[in-house]
Each structure stands twice: as structure tokens, then as C-alpha cells.
Design a protein around this motif. Structure first.
Motif, PDB file in Angstrom:
ATOM      1  N   PHE A  35       2.050  -2.576   4.989  1.00 56.48           N
ATOM      2  CA  PHE A  35       2.025  -1.124   4.801  1.00 56.48           C
ATOM      3  C   PHE A  35       3.398  -0.569   5.156  1.00 56.48           C
ATOM      4  O   PHE A  35       4.119  -1.130   5.984  1.00 56.48           O
ATOM      5  CB  PHE A  35       0.916  -0.452   5.623  1.00 56.48           C
ATOM      6  N   GLY A  36       3.784   0.508   4.504  1.00 54.61           N
ATOM      7  CA  GLY A  36       5.067   1.154   4.764  1.00 54.61           C
ATOM      8  C   GLY A  36       4.870   2.367   5.655  1.00 54.61           C
ATOM      9  O   GLY A  36       3.844   3.033   5.603  1.00 54.61           O
ATOM     10  N   ILE A  37       5.871   2.630   6.487  1.00 54.73           N
ATOM     11  CA  ILE A  37       5.870   3.823   7.333  1.00 54.73           C
ATOM     12  C   ILE A  37       7.193   4.528   7.091  1.00 54.73           C
ATOM     13  O   ILE A  37       8.260   3.999   7.416  1.00 54.73           O
ATOM     14  CB  ILE A  37       5.738   3.470   8.824  1.00 54.73           C
ATOM     15  N   ASP A  38       7.135   5.700   6.483  1.00 53.93           N
ATOM     16  CA  ASP A  38       8.328   6.494   6.200  1.00 53.93           C
ATOM     17  C   ASP A  38       8.548   7.429   7.386  1.00 53.93           C
ATOM     18  O   ASP A  38       7.816   8.399   7.564  1.00 53.93           O
ATOM     19  CB  ASP A  38       8.119   7.284   4.906  1.00 53.93           C
ATOM     20  N   VAL A  39       9.534   7.117   8.219  1.00 54.81           N
ATOM     21  CA  VAL A  39       9.822   7.907   9.413  1.00 54.81           C
ATOM     22  C   VAL A  39      10.845   8.977   9.033  1.00 54.81           C
ATOM     23  O   VAL A  39      11.948   8.669   8.600  1.00 54.81           O
ATOM     24  CB  VAL A  39      10.372   7.027  10.557  1.00 54.81           C
ATOM     25  N   ARG A  40      10.443  10.226   9.194  1.00 54.03           N
ATOM     26  CA  ARG A  40      11.307  11.355   8.829  1.00 54.03           C
ATOM     27  C   ARG A  40      11.728  12.118  10.072  1.00 54.03           C
ATOM     28  O   ARG A  40      11.025  12.076  11.086  1.00 54.03           O
ATOM     29  CB  ARG A  40      10.557  12.278   7.873  1.00 54.03           C
ATOM     30  N   PRO A  41      12.853  12.820  10.005  1.00 51.52           N
ATOM     31  CA  PRO A  41      13.289  13.575  11.183  1.00 51.52           C
ATOM     32  C   PRO A  41      12.311  14.696  11.502  1.00 51.52           C
ATOM     33  O   PRO A  41      11.717  15.295  10.600  1.00 51.52           O
ATOM     34  CB  PRO A  41      14.654  14.130  10.784  1.00 51.52           C
ATOM     35  N   MET A  77       0.850  -1.179   0.000  1.00 56.84           N
ATOM     36  CA  MET A  77       0.000   0.000   0.000  1.00 56.84           C
ATOM     37  C   MET A  77       0.890   1.234   0.000  1.00 56.84           C
ATOM     38  O   MET A  77       2.078   1.142   0.236  1.00 56.84           O
ATOM     39  CB  MET A  77      -0.882   0.016   1.252  1.00 56.84           C
ATOM     40  N   ARG A  78       0.302   2.389  -0.218  1.00 56.42           N
ATOM     41  CA  ARG A  78       1.111   3.600  -0.166  1.00 56.42           C
ATOM     42  C   ARG A  78       1.681   3.768   1.227  1.00 56.42           C
ATOM     43  O   ARG A  78       1.127   3.290   2.205  1.00 56.42           O
ATOM     44  CB  ARG A  78       0.288   4.816  -0.584  1.00 56.42           C
ATOM     45  N   ASN A  79       2.822   4.433   1.303  1.00 57.85           N
ATOM     46  CA  ASN A  79       3.499   4.611   2.584  1.00 57.85           C
ATOM     47  C   ASN A  79       2.846   5.707   3.404  1.00 57.85           C
ATOM     48  O   ASN A  79       2.401   6.723   2.869  1.00 57.85           O
ATOM     49  CB  ASN A  79       4.964   4.984   2.355  1.00 57.85           C
ATOM     50  N   LEU A  80       2.838   5.505   4.706  1.00 54.27           N
ATOM     51  CA  LEU A  80       2.457   6.542   5.652  1.00 54.27           C
ATOM     52  C   LEU A  80       3.705   7.348   5.940  1.00 54.27           C
ATOM     53  O   LEU A  80       4.805   6.788   5.992  1.00 54.27           O
ATOM     54  CB  LEU A  80       1.954   5.905   6.946  1.00 54.27           C
ATOM     55  N   VAL A  81       3.570   8.636   6.141  1.00 54.54           N
ATOM     56  CA  VAL A  81       4.719   9.468   6.464  1.00 54.54           C
ATOM     57  C   VAL A  81       4.476  10.061   7.841  1.00 54.54           C
ATOM     58  O   VAL A  81       3.441  10.682   8.081  1.00 54.54           O
ATOM     59  CB  VAL A  81       4.919  10.599   5.424  1.00 54.54           C
ATOM     60  N   ILE A  82       5.436   9.826   8.751  1.00 55.85           N
ATOM     61  CA  ILE A  82       5.328  10.403  10.087  1.00 55.85           C
ATOM     62  C   ILE A  82       6.642  11.071  10.449  1.00 55.85           C
ATOM     63  O   ILE A  82       7.686  10.764   9.881  1.00 55.85           O
ATOM     64  CB  ILE A  82       4.972   9.351  11.167  1.00 55.85           C
ATOM     65  N   LYS A  83       6.572  11.999  11.397  1.00 59.67           N
ATOM     66  CA  LYS A  83       7.784  12.599  11.942  1.00 59.67           C
ATOM     67  C   LYS A  83       8.193  11.777  13.155  1.00 59.67           C
ATOM     68  O   LYS A  83       7.357  11.405  13.980  1.00 59.67           O
ATOM     69  CB  LYS A  83       7.538  14.056  12.341  1.00 59.67           C
ATOM     70  N   ARG A  84       9.470  11.493  13.225  1.00 55.15           N
ATOM     71  CA  ARG A  84       9.994  10.718  14.353  1.00 55.15           C
ATOM     72  C   ARG A  84       9.636  11.414  15.663  1.00 55.15           C
ATOM     73  O   ARG A  84       9.795  12.616  15.800  1.00 55.15           O
ATOM     74  CB  ARG A  84      11.502  10.602  14.208  1.00 55.15           C
ATOM     75  N   GLY A  85       9.119  10.641  16.611  1.00 54.92           N
ATOM     76  CA  GLY A  85       8.725  11.183  17.904  1.00 54.92           C
ATOM     77  C   GLY A  85       7.243  11.504  17.996  1.00 54.92           C
ATOM     78  O   GLY A  85       6.726  11.709  19.088  1.00 54.92           O
ATOM     79  N   SER A  86       6.549  11.526  16.868  1.00 51.09           N
ATOM     80  CA  SER A  86       5.111  11.823  16.899  1.00 51.09           C
ATOM     81  C   SER A  86       4.325  10.567  17.259  1.00 51.09           C
ATOM     82  O   SER A  86       4.839   9.459  17.247  1.00 51.09           O
ATOM     83  CB  SER A  86       4.649  12.363  15.544  1.00 51.09           C
ATOM     84  N   ALA A  87       3.067  10.755  17.562  1.00 49.89           N
ATOM     85  CA  ALA A  87       2.183   9.621  17.838  1.00 49.89           C
ATOM     86  C   ALA A  87       1.821   8.936  16.529  1.00 49.89           C
ATOM     87  O   ALA A  87       1.766   9.569  15.476  1.00 49.89           O
ATOM     88  CB  ALA A  87       0.919  10.102  18.540  1.00 49.89           C
TER      89      ALA A  87
END
Length: 143
Positions: A119-125, A28-38
Motif C-alpha cells: 500500500f502507498g502512503i502519500d505524506v503531505r505537508p 492499492m490506492r494510496n492513503l493520504v496523510i498530513k505529516r505529523g498526524s496519527a
């Protein structure tokens, strides 16, 4: 046997992004989150005929792993008051590495497992501002 609902939605990183969880092959498309977020994912599960079922009647398991297969987090599905709907929540992702992670849920009904699509989770700074922007700063007109 319950099947993964193709119309499920997810909320990620501040609970603002929608995700359609579709059944079928591939990622599936990746989710994008900021590291440290919920991290919160809302899922909907249904029987093969499309009817919802009691999510308390099945066993749930879930994992998030990095590219080398190292376990990053175990996931717990918490059924909601709405039939067939549950949530997965990780309050703090500070310990998660930056980059692309993979996750999936496993539903077991009477010992018969059904795995969700990966599912993918793209963890960004996280972007951290040490000082507030000057009052005259306008990001649209300033360069």
C-alpha cells in the motif's frame, strides 16, 4: 494458512478515511496523510475459506519504506477483541519524509509467510495557520 482479507478497512490521518484492502496484483490506492498526524490502519484477516481466525495464533511484522528502500517505520499489529481484526497505529508521523512511501504486512503461520499487497502512503505537508481567520472570512464567497 491465513489469507489477507479483501474486505478489510483502514483509517488514516485523524481516523477519518476508509481504505479497502484488496487482494491481488498491483498497488492499492494510496492513503493520504498530513505529516505529523496519527496513522491508524484497521485490518481483517481470514483463512483461505473466508472464516476468521485468531490473530494471536500467527506472527505479524510490517514496515514502511521510502522510494530508496530506507526503513521509515516498523509496524506492529495489535489484535482486537473481534476475531480476525487488528490495528496498526503510529501516533506521530512528524519524522516521516514528505512524498510517497510504501508499506506492507507479513503474516507468518507455522513458519509459512504471506505478505499483504503493498500500500502507498502519500505524506503531505501539514497546513499550519499562525493566526485564526478573521470572523468575516467566508471561504465560499471570499476570493
Amino acid at each position: 494458512m491465513p489469507a489477507y482479507d479483501p474486505a478489510g478497512t483502514g483509517r488514516v490521518g485523524g481516523l477519518g478515511d476508509d481504505l479497502s484492502l484488496a487482494r491481488g496484483g498491483g498497488l492499492m490506492r494510496n492513503l493520504v496523510i498530513k505529516r505529523g498526524s496519527a496513522f491508524q490502519l484497521t485490518i481483517t484477516a481470514a483463512n483461505a475459506d473466508g472464516t476468521t481466525f485468531d490473530m494471536n495464533s500467527v506472527s505479524w511484522a510490517g514496515e514502511i519504506r521510502d522510494a530508496r528502500g530506507v526503513l521509515i517505520a516498523t509496524l506492529t499489529v495489535v489484535p482486537s477483541a473481534t476475531a480476525g481484526v487488528g490495528t496498526v497505529t503510529v501516533a506521530d508521523t512528524t519524522a516521516w519524509p514528505e512524498g510517497l512511501l510504501r508499506g506492507a504486512l507479513l503474516i507468518s503461520d507455522n513458519g509459512l509467510p504471506t505478505e499483504t499487497q503493498t500500500f502507498g502512503i502519500d505524506v503531505r505537508p501539514a497546513v499550519v495557520f499562525s493566526q485564526p481567520a478573521p470572523a468575516a472570512f467566508n471561504p465560499v464567497t471570499s476570493s
